[in-house]
Design a protein around this motif. Structure first.
Motif, PDB file in Angstrom:
ATOM      1  N   LYS A  93       0.783  -1.239   0.000  1.00  0.00           N
ATOM      2  CA  LYS A  93       0.000   0.000   0.000  1.00  0.00           C
ATOM      3  C   LYS A  93       0.815   1.288   0.000  1.00  0.00           C
ATOM      4  CE  LYS A  93      -3.640  -2.376   2.565  1.00  0.00           C
ATOM      5  NZ  LYS A  93      -4.788  -2.432   1.645  1.00  0.00           N
ATOM      6  N   CYS A  94       2.061   1.233   0.369  1.00  0.00           N
ATOM      7  CA  CYS A  94       2.810   2.480   0.566  1.00  0.00           C
ATOM      8  C   CYS A  94       4.077   2.561  -0.261  1.00  0.00           C
ATOM      9  CB  CYS A  94       3.197   2.653   2.041  1.00  0.00           C
ATOM     10  SG  CYS A  94       1.918   2.150   3.220  1.00  0.00           S
ATOM     11  N   SER A  95       4.645   1.412  -0.622  1.00  0.00           N
ATOM     12  CA  SER A  95       6.016   1.447  -1.124  1.00  0.00           C
ATOM     13  C   SER A  95       6.141   1.932  -2.565  1.00  0.00           C
ATOM     14  CB  SER A  95       6.696   0.088  -0.952  1.00  0.00           C
ATOM     15  OG  SER A  95       6.113  -0.831  -1.830  1.00  0.00           O
ATOM     16  N   GLN A  96       5.012   2.088  -3.269  1.00  0.00           N
ATOM     17  CA  GLN A  96       5.176   2.644  -4.624  1.00  0.00           C
ATOM     18  C   GLN A  96       5.666   4.091  -4.550  1.00  0.00           C
ATOM     19  OE1 GLN A  96       2.167   1.955  -3.210  1.00  0.00           O
ATOM     20  NE2 GLN A  96       0.475   2.715  -4.470  1.00  0.00           N
ATOM     21  N   CYS A  97       5.415   4.781  -3.439  1.00  0.00           N
ATOM     22  CA  CYS A  97       5.940   6.152  -3.271  1.00  0.00           C
ATOM     23  C   CYS A  97       7.088   6.153  -2.248  1.00  0.00           C
ATOM     24  CB  CYS A  97       4.845   7.091  -2.795  1.00  0.00           C
ATOM     25  SG  CYS A  97       3.426   7.143  -3.925  1.00  0.00           S
ATOM     26  N   HIS A  98       6.866   5.510  -1.114  1.00  0.00           N
ATOM     27  CA  HIS A  98       7.908   5.429  -0.073  1.00  0.00           C
ATOM     28  C   HIS A  98       8.740   4.167  -0.348  1.00  0.00           C
ATOM     29  CE1 HIS A  98       6.045   8.669   2.249  1.00  0.00           C
ATOM     30  NE2 HIS A  98       4.879   8.086   2.053  1.00  0.00           N
ATOM     31  N   THR A  99       9.534   4.232  -1.415  1.00  0.00           N
ATOM     32  CA  THR A  99      10.205   3.055  -1.960  1.00  0.00           C
ATOM     33  C   THR A  99      11.428   2.642  -1.141  1.00  0.00           C
ATOM     34  OG1 THR A  99       9.532   3.981  -4.070  1.00  0.00           O
ATOM     35  CG2 THR A  99      11.087   2.149  -4.164  1.00  0.00           C
ATOM     36  N   TYR A 148       4.357  15.735  11.201  1.00  0.00           N
ATOM     37  CA  TYR A 148       4.477  15.198   9.847  1.00  0.00           C
ATOM     38  C   TYR A 148       3.861  16.095   8.779  1.00  0.00           C
ATOM     39  CZ  TYR A 148       5.469  11.145  12.719  1.00  0.00           C
ATOM     40  OH  TYR A 148       6.007  10.310  13.655  1.00  0.00           O
ATOM     41  N   MET A 149       4.309  15.860   7.565  1.00  0.00           N
ATOM     42  CA  MET A 149       3.897  16.545   6.326  1.00  0.00           C
ATOM     43  C   MET A 149       4.620  17.902   6.209  1.00  0.00           C
ATOM     44  SD  MET A 149       2.050  14.212   5.144  1.00  0.00           S
ATOM     45  CE  MET A 149       1.197  12.757   5.774  1.00  0.00           C
ATOM     46  N   HIS A 150       4.551  18.497   4.997  1.00  0.00           N
ATOM     47  CA  HIS A 150       5.358  19.693   4.728  1.00  0.00           C
ATOM     48  C   HIS A 150       5.049  20.825   5.690  1.00  0.00           C
ATOM     49  CE1 HIS A 150       1.653  20.561   2.443  1.00  0.00           C
ATOM     50  NE2 HIS A 150       1.929  21.816   2.712  1.00  0.00           N
ATOM     51  N   ASP A 151       3.812  20.830   6.231  1.00  0.00           N
ATOM     52  CA  ASP A 151       3.449  21.896   7.164  1.00  0.00           C
ATOM     53  C   ASP A 151       3.295  21.379   8.592  1.00  0.00           C
ATOM     54  OD1 ASP A 151       1.196  20.377   6.777  1.00  0.00           O
ATOM     55  OD2 ASP A 151      -0.063  22.017   6.055  1.00  0.00           O
ATOM     56  N   HIS A 175      -5.506   9.796   7.985  1.00  0.00           N
ATOM     57  CA  HIS A 175      -5.567  10.603   6.759  1.00  0.00           C
ATOM     58  C   HIS A 175      -5.641   9.700   5.532  1.00  0.00           C
ATOM     59  CE1 HIS A 175      -4.564  13.049   3.347  1.00  0.00           C
ATOM     60  NE2 HIS A 175      -3.514  12.277   3.130  1.00  0.00           N
ATOM     61  N   TYR A 176      -4.713   8.737   5.435  1.00  0.00           N
ATOM     62  CA  TYR A 176      -4.699   7.877   4.243  1.00  0.00           C
ATOM     63  C   TYR A 176      -5.973   7.031   4.142  1.00  0.00           C
ATOM     64  CZ  TYR A 176       0.136   9.000   2.986  1.00  0.00           C
ATOM     65  OH  TYR A 176       1.280   9.646   2.586  1.00  0.00           O
ATOM     66  N   SER A 177      -6.502   6.594   5.289  1.00  0.00           N
ATOM     67  CA  SER A 177      -7.640   5.678   5.185  1.00  0.00           C
ATOM     68  C   SER A 177      -8.971   6.412   5.024  1.00  0.00           C
ATOM     69  CB  SER A 177      -7.681   4.696   6.354  1.00  0.00           C
ATOM     70  OG  SER A 177      -8.001   5.352   7.533  1.00  0.00           O
TER      71      SER A 177
HETATM   72  C1  HEC Z   1       0.935   8.315  -3.941  1.00  0.00           C
HETATM   73  C2  HEC Z   1       2.168   8.353  -3.167  1.00  0.00           C
HETATM   74  C3  HEC Z   1       2.071   7.993  -1.695  1.00  0.00           C
HETATM   75  C4  HEC Z   1       1.553   6.846  -1.131  1.00  0.00           C
HETATM   76  C5  HEC Z   1       0.886   5.658  -1.811  1.00  0.00           C
HETATM   77  C6  HEC Z   1       1.779   6.984   0.289  1.00  0.00           C
HETATM   78  N1  HEC Z   1       2.399   8.168   0.573  1.00  0.00           N
HETATM   79 FE1  HEC Z   1       2.967   8.817   2.394  1.00  0.00          FE
HETATM   80  N2  HEC Z   1       3.523  10.615   1.583  1.00  0.00           N
HETATM   81  C7  HEC Z   1       3.496  10.941   0.237  1.00  0.00           C
HETATM   82  C8  HEC Z   1       3.798  12.336   0.060  1.00  0.00           C
HETATM   83  C9  HEC Z   1       3.880  13.100  -1.250  1.00  0.00           C
HETATM   84  C10 HEC Z   1       4.017  12.859   1.352  1.00  0.00           C
HETATM   85  C11 HEC Z   1       4.337  14.316   1.719  1.00  0.00           C
HETATM   86  C12 HEC Z   1       3.088  15.153   1.549  1.00  0.00           C
HETATM   87  C13 HEC Z   1       3.198  16.583   2.020  1.00  0.00           C
HETATM   88  O1  HEC Z   1       3.859  16.862   3.016  1.00  0.00           O
HETATM   89  O2  HEC Z   1       2.549  17.423   1.391  1.00  0.00           O
HETATM   90  C14 HEC Z   1       3.851  11.734   2.279  1.00  0.00           C
HETATM   91  C15 HEC Z   1       4.026  11.819   3.659  1.00  0.00           C
HETATM   92  C16 HEC Z   1       3.950  10.748   4.524  1.00  0.00           C
HETATM   93  C17 HEC Z   1       4.307  10.798   5.919  1.00  0.00           C
HETATM   94  C18 HEC Z   1       4.868  12.010   6.653  1.00  0.00           C
HETATM   95  C19 HEC Z   1       6.377  11.901   6.758  1.00  0.00           C
HETATM   96  C20 HEC Z   1       7.059  13.150   7.245  1.00  0.00           C
HETATM   97  O3  HEC Z   1       8.247  13.065   7.595  1.00  0.00           O
HETATM   98  O4  HEC Z   1       6.460  14.234   7.261  1.00  0.00           O
HETATM   99  C21 HEC Z   1       4.099   9.552   6.431  1.00  0.00           C
HETATM  100  C22 HEC Z   1       4.349   9.110   7.865  1.00  0.00           C
HETATM  101  C23 HEC Z   1       3.601   8.734   5.361  1.00  0.00           C
HETATM  102  N3  HEC Z   1       3.511   9.487   4.217  1.00  0.00           N
HETATM  103  C24 HEC Z   1       3.281   7.396   5.493  1.00  0.00           C
HETATM  104  C25 HEC Z   1       2.681   6.651   4.488  1.00  0.00           C
HETATM  105  C26 HEC Z   1       2.148   5.319   4.667  1.00  0.00           C
HETATM  106  C27 HEC Z   1       2.238   4.525   5.959  1.00  0.00           C
HETATM  107  C28 HEC Z   1       1.598   4.954   3.475  1.00  0.00           C
HETATM  108  C29 HEC Z   1       0.844   3.683   3.168  1.00  0.00           C
HETATM  109  C30 HEC Z   1      -0.316   3.439   4.040  1.00  0.00           C
HETATM  110  C31 HEC Z   1       1.809   6.039   2.548  1.00  0.00           C
HETATM  111  N4  HEC Z   1       2.456   7.056   3.196  1.00  0.00           N
HETATM  112  C32 HEC Z   1       1.411   6.026   1.221  1.00  0.00           C
HETATM  113  C33 HEC Z   1       3.169  10.068  -0.786  1.00  0.00           C
HETATM  114  C34 HEC Z   1       2.586   8.820  -0.615  1.00  0.00           C
END
Ligand code: HEC
Ligand code: HEC
Length: 341
Positions: free
Chosen positions: A218-224, A274-277, A289-291
């Protein structure tokens, strides 16, 4: 008494071997030694050969408040070692005079692999990167010329510059930037439990393993793996409209509005908020948030159109896995600490 005599040598040996791991005897032995499962670094050491004295100079600069206009703010105040060289105290960064920035301070480890810096990728080389915080009015609010001047006036720095670069005691912007890059290149995070599992030195608990399996789906396609980011810019659905245009500020493309660099998740347990802000303070909030919180917009990533539905036990499993990314050796690495002199 006998017992103590037995235990004592054992304690000394354990202490020494833990020092060795964490704090190897020589810089050369410690060095920049990427794991075999890491990709090739983006940084090219050709023009900035690894050298102990440049590293020591870079470390001194990183911890020095002299780099700011009123000598109150150092790089290390927003990039704190106990938080993976990120900042945990506030959502947005706080600089000279308590002024608040617009974004959360990212953790700065594994910078050698990062192709573009800042949340919007606005800076593309680590050797110019420090100019931004030094001159930013809400960060260090200083000019490069003034910093060079202050360094040139300091006997300690004249010596450190000479040691690092030989020749004269002349302080230059280029030497300063190369030394800061040397220090930052050495902040490598590759000793988490996750790494040990990859190297067959440890095993996941059942819950961690379940979390890892979910993460891969669910996550690693972006968080590779293994850096836990693919360094692309994406919109993960935080907002329907954007206060901060993110990547579009750099490319001027509407198709990049609301996109930010995918952050690494290494040490994520410690890099809150977490996140840019810095809008979320807990990993639970991130998973909620994701769910169930993903907002629709024109640039929302296709992978997140329907969010990532997660049950409460799946959330627990994911969090158990994310905690295996904490690298205690990085947090306690003596080479990277503020020098006591
Ligand atoms: C489509 C790509 C994508 C997927 C899929 C995704 N993420 Fe992310 N994730 C991002 C992006 C882009 C950000 C930064 C967004 C921002 O700050 O505006 C982020 C931010 C985060 C952060 C905050 C990290 C920080 O240091 O601020 C966490 C934790 C996180 N994701 C966990 C997860 C988890 C766990 C999953 C799977 C359930 C997941 N992500 C799925 C793209 C993704
Ligand atoms: C007042 C807090 C503050 C200070 C002081 C500060 N930084 Fe930062 N740093 C930030 C913030 C906030 C960002 C993200 C900015 C953005 O994306 O717009 C950042 C980004 C970075 C990045 C890019 C990381 C990434 O993931 O893209 C590096 C490298 C960095 N800083 C190094 C330094 C160095 C070196 C110094 C000292 C010369 C320094 N910083 C001083 C707050 C600070």
């Amino acid at each position: 008494m006998k017992k103590v005599l037995y235990i004592l040598p054992f304690a000394v040996i354990t202490f020494l071997s833990s020092c060795k791991k964490n704090n190897v005897e020589s810089y050369e032995e410690w060095g920049f030694k990427p794991q075999s499962y890491f990709p090739d670094p983006a940084y090219n050491f050709e023009g900035n050969k690894q050298d102990y004295n440049s590293f020591v100079l870079g470390r001194a600069l990183f911890y020095d408040k002299l780099l700011s206009s009123d000598n109150t703010v150092s790089c290390s105040m927003c990039h704190e070692q106990p938080h993976g060289f990120g900042s945990h105290s506030t959502s947005l960064s706080v600089g000279v005079g308590g002024l608040i920035g617009t974004r959360n301070s990212p953790p700065i480890f594994n910078m050698a692999w990062m192709p573009d810096f800042m949340w919007d990728g606005g800076i593309n080389h680590i050797e110019v990167m420090p100019i931004a915080p030094i001159t930013n009015p809400v960060e260090m609010n200083e000019t490069i010329a003034n910093v060079i001047n202050k360094l040139q006036q300091s006997e300690r720095y004249r010596k450190l510059f000479k040691l690092a670069y030989g020749g004269s005691e002349q302080v230059t912007e280029q030497k300063m930037l190369k030394a800061l890059a040397q220090f930052m290149m050495m902040i490598v995070s590759d000793q988490s439990k996750y790494d040990k599992v990859r190297r067959n030195e440890a095993t996941f608990t059942q819950t961690e393993q379940q979390g890892y399996d979910l993460f891969v789906q669910k996550c690693s396609q972006c968080h590779t793996e293994p850096l836990f980011t693919d360094y692309s810019f994406r919109n993960n659905g935080l907002d329907a409209t954007f206060d901060d245009l993110g990547r579009a500020l750099i490319t001027q493309q509407t198709s990049d509005e609301g996109k930010f660099k995918v952050p690494t998740l290494r040490n994520v347990e410690l890099t809150y908020p977490y996140m840019h802000d810095g809008r979320f303070f807990t990993l639970n909030q991130v998973l909620d948030h994701y769910s169930s919180g993903v907002q629709q917009s024109a640039t929302l990533d296709p992978a997140l159109q329907t969010g990532i539905p997660l049950t409460s036990s799946e959330k627990l499993q994911l969090i158990a896995f994310l905690k295996t990314l904490t690298d205690y050796e990085l947090l306690n690495n003596k080479w990277l600490m503020e020098p006591q002199d």
